[in-house]
Design an enzyme around this catalytic site. Structure first.
Site, mmCIF file in Angstrom:
data_model
loop_
_atom_site.group_PDB
_atom_site.id
_atom_site.type_symbol
_atom_site.label_atom_id
_atom_site.label_comp_id
_atom_site.label_asym_id
_atom_site.label_seq_id
_atom_site.Cartn_x
_atom_site.Cartn_y
_atom_site.Cartn_z
ATOM 1 N N ARG A 174 0.820 -1.225 0.000
ATOM 2 C CA ARG A 174 0.000 0.000 0.000
ATOM 3 C C ARG A 174 0.854 1.276 0.000
ATOM 4 N NH1 ARG A 174 -3.233 -3.515 -0.797
ATOM 5 N NH2 ARG A 174 -5.359 -3.626 0.016
ATOM 6 N N SER A 245 -10.942 -0.743 2.673
ATOM 7 C CA SER A 245 -10.230 -0.882 3.951
ATOM 8 C C SER A 245 -9.877 0.501 4.476
ATOM 9 C CB SER A 245 -8.925 -1.650 3.759
ATOM 10 O OG SER A 245 -9.180 -2.943 3.303
ATOM 11 N N GLU A 341 -5.738 4.423 5.934
ATOM 12 C CA GLU A 341 -5.358 4.131 4.553
ATOM 13 C C GLU A 341 -5.795 5.245 3.565
ATOM 14 O OE1 GLU A 341 -3.659 2.429 2.480
ATOM 15 O OE2 GLU A 341 -4.921 2.883 0.770
HETATM 16 N N1 EPU Z 1 -11.342 -10.601 10.004
HETATM 17 C C1 EPU Z 1 -12.148 -10.734 11.107
HETATM 18 N N2 EPU Z 1 -13.179 -9.846 11.266
HETATM 19 C C2 EPU Z 1 -13.434 -8.863 10.366
HETATM 20 C C3 EPU Z 1 -12.616 -8.754 9.230
HETATM 21 C C4 EPU Z 1 -11.567 -9.631 9.062
HETATM 22 O O1 EPU Z 1 -11.957 -11.585 11.948
HETATM 23 O O2 EPU Z 1 -14.373 -8.096 10.578
HETATM 24 C C5 EPU Z 1 -10.229 -11.559 9.845
HETATM 25 C C6 EPU Z 1 -10.679 -12.843 9.156
HETATM 26 O O3 EPU Z 1 -10.009 -13.919 9.747
HETATM 27 C C7 EPU Z 1 -10.171 -12.704 7.740
HETATM 28 C C8 EPU Z 1 -8.920 -11.850 7.933
HETATM 29 O O4 EPU Z 1 -9.214 -10.995 9.051
HETATM 30 O O5 EPU Z 1 -9.871 -13.939 7.201
HETATM 31 C C9 EPU Z 1 -8.559 -11.032 6.756
HETATM 32 O O6 EPU Z 1 -9.701 -10.358 6.220
HETATM 33 P P1 EPU Z 1 -9.883 -10.172 4.650
HETATM 34 O O7 EPU Z 1 -9.601 -11.422 3.927
HETATM 35 O O8 EPU Z 1 -11.193 -9.502 4.415
HETATM 36 O O9 EPU Z 1 -8.685 -9.217 4.262
HETATM 37 P P2 EPU Z 1 -8.091 -7.925 4.942
HETATM 38 O O10 EPU Z 1 -6.718 -8.226 5.375
HETATM 39 O O11 EPU Z 1 -9.024 -7.370 5.952
HETATM 40 C C10 EPU Z 1 -6.965 -7.033 2.774
HETATM 41 C C11 EPU Z 1 -6.953 -5.764 1.984
HETATM 42 C C12 EPU Z 1 -8.211 -5.656 1.145
HETATM 43 C C13 EPU Z 1 -8.259 -6.857 0.192
HETATM 44 C C14 EPU Z 1 -8.246 -8.137 1.043
HETATM 45 C C15 EPU Z 1 -8.153 -9.381 0.195
HETATM 46 C C16 EPU Z 1 -5.657 -4.168 3.274
HETATM 47 C C17 EPU Z 1 -5.681 -2.961 4.145
HETATM 48 N N3 EPU Z 1 -6.845 -4.626 2.880
HETATM 49 O O12 EPU Z 1 -8.046 -6.940 3.686
HETATM 50 O O13 EPU Z 1 -8.107 -4.479 0.361
HETATM 51 O O14 EPU Z 1 -9.407 -6.831 -0.627
HETATM 52 O O15 EPU Z 1 -7.097 -8.153 1.904
HETATM 53 O O16 EPU Z 1 -6.863 -9.485 -0.320
HETATM 54 O O17 EPU Z 1 -4.581 -4.681 2.964
HETATM 55 C C18 EPU Z 1 -8.698 -2.171 0.321
HETATM 56 O O18 EPU Z 1 -7.493 -1.908 0.386
HETATM 57 O O19 EPU Z 1 -9.571 -1.256 0.255
HETATM 58 C C19 EPU Z 1 -9.137 -3.557 0.361
HETATM 59 C C20 EPU Z 1 -10.421 -3.873 0.390
#
Ligand code: EPU
Length: 345
Positions: A174, A245, A341
């Site tokens: 990012r 995010s 972000e």
């Molecule tokens: N989780 C929870 N509760 C929640 C949300 C997440 O427990 O409310 C845990 C779950 O275990 C889940 C893990 O966190 O498996 C990761 O969540 P998710 O797969 O939704 O991914 P993220 O790390 O929250 C990142 C990116 C997203 C991208 C996804 C998929 C960042 C800041 N965000 O989210 O990017 O779509 O991975 O690769 O790196 C964005 O930047 O706007 C964005 C949506």
């Protein structure tokens, strides 16, 4: 590109432009005046004018990663440079040039229609092609940086156009050279380098689950699966305002990670550079009980705690107050700092 050849020499000037429909948070904001840039060669004139009058200025793509104040003083540049074309192809790669104003998701769909798979994991990310390299968009195990040949931009310091090869862009999670130098470059065109030896990347847990019975999916199947996951987890900005995010996933030293893991066995994390670990900020926020909570006109999305939402009449201040509340609580519980972000204008 064709669009550039037909574009007018001067940018269109719009006074008192309402931006509520031009930012995905749906914040009520008015730009004192805006320049609609449809071709790169309109930028030097606009920037000379801005410099002469010593005006405040900023660039707005499709407003999917910004927090806008009620009034944007001075000049707002709307980058609407269109066009996408294959410029060369050898045995291993295809180079594609894309105007900064092209919608990101439409471009990903176009690559698949033109048999240029690779970007399908990045389907449905809101925003423009020009904004994508600034924060090096990434999702489901893929980052934009892996497919960049070069970026063309107007350098407001030297008042000239530059072409930055991928190594000069300093891409990281990012982050990029453009993000590190916020008021310097205006991206006009992105040149992609798409490999011909396509391989499916479905190792990211959420995506892998979609293909338990289909270990060799096509690019189109991956594209559809990513769209399905995102549609379920992330709110549609046309229905409920948000900027994806809201915080970056924090990267912490291994020792701190080990200590946290001893206290919180469910801690969700990913490998990072040697010696460091990346935590799922959504999990941290969720554990603090914020998911689905509302604070006046703003709140935390019910399906993904990393996403802050505007229920309708929220302001930048409301969002930042909620963010501060979350940052304080997460720090108190886990000793981890969360970084915002989206860009705060
Ligand atoms: N989780 C929870 N509760 C929640 C949300 C997440 O427990 O409310 C845990 C779950 O275990 C889940 C893990 O966190 O498996 C990761 O969540 P998710 O797969 O939704 O991914 P993220 O790390 O929250 C990142 C990116 C997203 C991208 C996804 C998929 C960042 C800041 N965000 O989210 O990017 O779509 O991975 O690769 O790196 C964005 O930047 O706007 C964005 C949506």
């Amino acid at each position: 590109m064709n669009s550039r050849q037909n574009a007018p020499i001067s940018a269109k000037l719009i006074l008192n432009l309402g931006l509520k429909d031009r930012n995905t948070f749906g914040l009520d904001a008015v730009a004192d005046f805006a320049y609609e840039i449809t071709a790169a060669n309109q930028i030097p004139g606009v920037m000379s004018n801005i410099a002469e009058k010593n005006l405040a200025w900023r660039v707005l793509g499709s407003g999917s990663n910004v927090i806008l104040p009620a009034v944007l003083p001075g000049a707002t540049l709307l980058i609407n440079i269109a066009g996408q074309e294959i410029v060369s192809s050898d045995q291993t790669h295809t180079l594609v040039e894309v105007g900064a104003g092209v919608n990101w998701h439409e471009f990903v769909a176009w690559t698949l229609e033109n048999n240029l798979p690779s970007l399908e994991n990045l389907a449905l990310i809101p925003g423009t092609v020009g904004a994508a390299p600034i924060q090096n968009i990434g999702a489901y195990g893929v980052e934009l940086a892996d497919y960049i040949e070069s970026i063309e931009a107007f350098d407001t310091k030297t008042h000239d156009f530059v072409t930055l090869p991928t190594q000069a862009c300093q891409f990281a999670y990012r982050n990029s050279y453009f993000k590190q130098n916020p008021h310097r470059f205006i991206v006009t065109k992105v040149v992609f380098r798409i490999p011909k030896n396509w391989e499916a990347r479905i190792h990211y847990a959420d995506l892998a689950k979609q293909f338990i019975d289909n270990p060799k999916p096509s690019p189109e199947e991956i594209f559809l699966a990513v769209c399905k996951i995102r549609t379920h987890k992330l709110p549609d900005p046309k229905v409920i305002g948000n900027a994806g995010s809201f915080f970056q996933n924090p990267v912490i030293p291994n020792e701190q990670y080990e200590t946290l893991l001893r206290k919180h066995s469910g801690l969700v994390s990913y490998p990072d550079v040697p010696g460091k670990r990346k935590l799922a900020a959504g999990w941290l926020i969720d554990q603090c009980g914020f998911r689905g909570q509302r604070m006046g006109e703003v709140g935390v999305y019910e399906n993904q705690a990393l996403v802050l939402v505007n229920h309708g009449k929220g302001t930048a201040q409301d969002i930042l107050e909620l963010a501060q509340c979350i940052q304080n609580k997460v720090h108190e519980e886990f000793g981890v700092s969360l970084e915002i972000e989206p860009n705060i204008f």
